[in-house]
Design a protein around this motif. Structure first.
Motif, PDB file in Angstrom:
ATOM      1  N   PHE A  74      44.763  47.610  36.481  1.00 14.96           N
ATOM      2  CA  PHE A  74      45.143  46.873  37.692  1.00 14.96           C
ATOM      3  C   PHE A  74      45.136  47.792  38.911  1.00 14.96           C
ATOM      4  O   PHE A  74      44.703  47.406  39.995  1.00 14.96           O
ATOM      5  CB  PHE A  74      46.517  46.235  37.528  1.00 14.96           C
ATOM      6  CG  PHE A  74      46.526  45.065  36.593  1.00 14.96           C
ATOM      7  CD1 PHE A  74      45.529  44.098  36.640  1.00 14.96           C
ATOM      8  CD2 PHE A  74      47.533  44.913  35.657  1.00 14.96           C
ATOM      9  CE1 PHE A  74      45.528  43.021  35.779  1.00 14.96           C
ATOM     10  CE2 PHE A  74      47.541  43.850  34.791  1.00 14.96           C
ATOM     11  CZ  PHE A  74      46.542  42.888  34.848  1.00 14.96           C
ATOM     12  N   ALA A  75      45.616  49.006  38.756  1.00 14.13           N
ATOM     13  CA  ALA A  75      45.637  49.946  39.872  1.00 14.13           C
ATOM     14  C   ALA A  75      44.212  50.290  40.307  1.00 14.13           C
ATOM     15  O   ALA A  75      43.907  50.309  41.506  1.00 14.13           O
ATOM     16  CB  ALA A  75      46.400  51.206  39.487  1.00 14.13           C
ATOM     17  N   ALA A  76      43.329  50.536  39.350  1.00 10.58           N
ATOM     18  CA  ALA A  76      41.932  50.862  39.685  1.00 10.58           C
ATOM     19  C   ALA A  76      41.240  49.676  40.346  1.00 10.58           C
ATOM     20  O   ALA A  76      40.486  49.847  41.318  1.00 10.58           O
ATOM     21  CB  ALA A  76      41.181  51.278  38.431  1.00 10.58           C
ATOM     22  N   ALA A  77      41.493  48.484  39.872  1.00  8.32           N
ATOM     23  CA  ALA A  77      40.878  47.294  40.465  1.00  8.32           C
ATOM     24  C   ALA A  77      41.382  47.068  41.889  1.00  8.32           C
ATOM     25  O   ALA A  77      40.608  46.695  42.778  1.00  8.32           O
ATOM     26  CB  ALA A  77      41.168  46.073  39.595  1.00  8.32           C
ATOM     27  N   SER A  78      42.662  47.294  42.134  1.00  9.65           N
ATOM     28  CA  SER A  78      43.190  47.098  43.484  1.00  9.65           C
ATOM     29  C   SER A  78      42.636  48.140  44.451  1.00  9.65           C
ATOM     30  O   SER A  78      42.322  47.823  45.605  1.00  9.65           O
ATOM     31  CB  SER A  78      44.721  47.121  43.475  1.00  9.65           C
ATOM     32  OG  SER A  78      45.176  48.383  43.041  1.00  9.65           O
ATOM     33  N   VAL A  79      42.486  49.380  44.020  1.00 10.98           N
ATOM     34  CA  VAL A  79      41.905  50.415  44.886  1.00 10.98           C
ATOM     35  C   VAL A  79      40.448  50.078  45.195  1.00 10.98           C
ATOM     36  O   VAL A  79      39.998  50.196  46.347  1.00 10.98           O
ATOM     37  CB  VAL A  79      42.024  51.812  44.219  1.00 10.98           C
ATOM     38  CG1 VAL A  79      41.197  52.840  44.961  1.00 10.98           C
ATOM     39  CG2 VAL A  79      43.484  52.234  44.170  1.00 10.98           C
ATOM     40  N   ALA A  80      39.700  49.623  44.194  1.00 10.10           N
ATOM     41  CA  ALA A  80      38.299  49.230  44.414  1.00 10.10           C
ATOM     42  C   ALA A  80      38.211  48.059  45.387  1.00 10.10           C
ATOM     43  O   ALA A  80      37.335  48.026  46.261  1.00 10.10           O
ATOM     44  CB  ALA A  80      37.641  48.887  43.084  1.00 10.10           C
ATOM     45  N   ALA A  81      39.112  47.103  45.271  1.00  7.97           N
ATOM     46  CA  ALA A  81      39.107  45.948  46.178  1.00  7.97           C
ATOM     47  C   ALA A  81      39.419  46.383  47.616  1.00  7.97           C
ATOM     48  O   ALA A  81      38.814  45.890  48.567  1.00  7.97           O
ATOM     49  CB  ALA A  81      40.115  44.911  45.703  1.00  7.97           C
ATOM     50  N   ILE A  82      40.336  47.316  47.771  1.00 11.71           N
ATOM     51  CA  ILE A  82      40.675  47.796  49.125  1.00 11.71           C
ATOM     52  C   ILE A  82      39.475  48.499  49.750  1.00 11.71           C
ATOM     53  O   ILE A  82      39.155  48.281  50.917  1.00 11.71           O
ATOM     54  CB  ILE A  82      41.912  48.722  49.057  1.00 11.71           C
ATOM     55  CG1 ILE A  82      43.157  47.901  48.743  1.00 11.71           C
ATOM     56  CG2 ILE A  82      42.093  49.484  50.370  1.00 11.71           C
ATOM     57  CD1 ILE A  82      44.383  48.724  48.446  1.00 11.71           C
ATOM     58  N   PHE A  83      38.793  49.353  48.977  1.00 14.39           N
ATOM     59  CA  PHE A  83      37.600  50.023  49.504  1.00 14.39           C
ATOM     60  C   PHE A  83      36.509  49.018  49.856  1.00 14.39           C
ATOM     61  O   PHE A  83      35.847  49.141  50.884  1.00 14.39           O
ATOM     62  CB  PHE A  83      37.061  51.051  48.502  1.00 14.39           C
ATOM     63  CG  PHE A  83      37.781  52.363  48.556  1.00 14.39           C
ATOM     64  CD1 PHE A  83      37.796  53.124  49.715  1.00 14.39           C
ATOM     65  CD2 PHE A  83      38.443  52.842  47.440  1.00 14.39           C
ATOM     66  CE1 PHE A  83      38.458  54.338  49.763  1.00 14.39           C
ATOM     67  CE2 PHE A  83      39.105  54.041  47.476  1.00 14.39           C
ATOM     68  CZ  PHE A  83      39.116  54.799  48.638  1.00 14.39           C
ATOM     69  N   LEU A  84      36.328  48.029  49.027  1.00 14.13           N
ATOM     70  CA  LEU A  84      35.303  47.014  49.271  1.00 14.13           C
ATOM     71  C   LEU A  84      35.595  46.244  50.559  1.00 14.13           C
ATOM     72  O   LEU A  84      34.706  46.052  51.394  1.00 14.13           O
ATOM     73  CB  LEU A  84      35.221  46.059  48.081  1.00 14.13           C
ATOM     74  CG  LEU A  84      34.162  44.976  48.160  1.00 14.13           C
ATOM     75  CD1 LEU A  84      32.780  45.605  48.108  1.00 14.13           C
ATOM     76  CD2 LEU A  84      34.335  43.994  47.026  1.00 14.13           C
ATOM     77  N   ILE A  85      36.824  45.839  50.741  1.00 13.41           N
ATOM     78  CA  ILE A  85      37.201  45.111  51.957  1.00 13.41           C
ATOM     79  C   ILE A  85      37.059  46.007  53.184  1.00 13.41           C
ATOM     80  O   ILE A  85      36.585  45.575  54.238  1.00 13.41           O
ATOM     81  CB  ILE A  85      38.642  44.566  51.821  1.00 13.41           C
ATOM     82  CG1 ILE A  85      38.675  43.455  50.773  1.00 13.41           C
ATOM     83  CG2 ILE A  85      39.156  44.053  53.147  1.00 13.41           C
ATOM     84  CD1 ILE A  85      40.062  42.999  50.406  1.00 13.41           C
TER      85      ILE A  85
END
Length: 169
Positions: A74-85
């Motif tokens: 979950f932490a890795a997915a949230s960091v990836a989503a923040i970078f993508l946005i």
């Protein structure tokens, strides 16, 4: 429908179920019963007296704790989503649309696809006339020879043009 097979593995004797209840009752009431007198399960001596002490003893084995990797995912997915946005917002085109950026074709397509319900006269009232030149309206600039030829071919009465007012100026 399929025909029943001639091969039947199970056979029942004739008149087997006719007196079945009576036969079963007679066998159960007989002196020599077919049922066993004692059951086959034996409990060891002093089993129930020592069960408490055995259940409270701590196990001698090593305990291995399981790690929950879902939190890491979950932490890795949230960091990836923040970078993508962040990159999507940063790469968005920030140039402002002005009249100079629009082509004539863009404006034409907009008016064709969107029903505005404005008449030609209402659109002309909005346009600034003091900045408008004749070359903005026409694709080809006017040529005096072409205008003269057109008037000679299509105009029968020259007095309609009111050329006298323009000659005085």
């Amino acid at each position: 429908m399929k025909e029943q097979s001639k091969y039947k593995p199970f056979k029942i004797p004739e008149n087997y179920f006719d007196n079945f209840n009576d036969k079963l009752q007679n066998r159960l009431n007989a002196k020599k019963s077919i049922l066993p007198k004692n059951n086959g399960f034996i409990v060891p001596k002093n089993y129930f007296e020592t069960i408490d002490s055995r259940s409270l003893e701590a196990p001698k084995t090593r305990i291995v704790k399981l790690r929950f990797y879902k939190a890491y995912y979950f932490a890795a997915a949230s960091v990836a989503a923040i970078f993508l946005i962040f990159f999507m917002i940063k790469t968005r085109n920030t140039s402002k649309v002005t009249w100079n950026n629009l082509t004539h074709n863009d404006i034409y397509i907009y008016f064709e696809n969107n029903e505005i319900n404005l008449s030609t006269y209402e659109i002309v009232e909005v346009l600034p006339i003091d900045e408008l030149h004749m070359t903005d309206i026409l694709d080809d600039p006017l040529d005096a020879v072409k205008v003269g030829n057109y008037l000679n071919e299509n105009l029968t009465d020259f007095e309609i043009l009111n050329l006298e007012d323009y000659e005085k100026n």
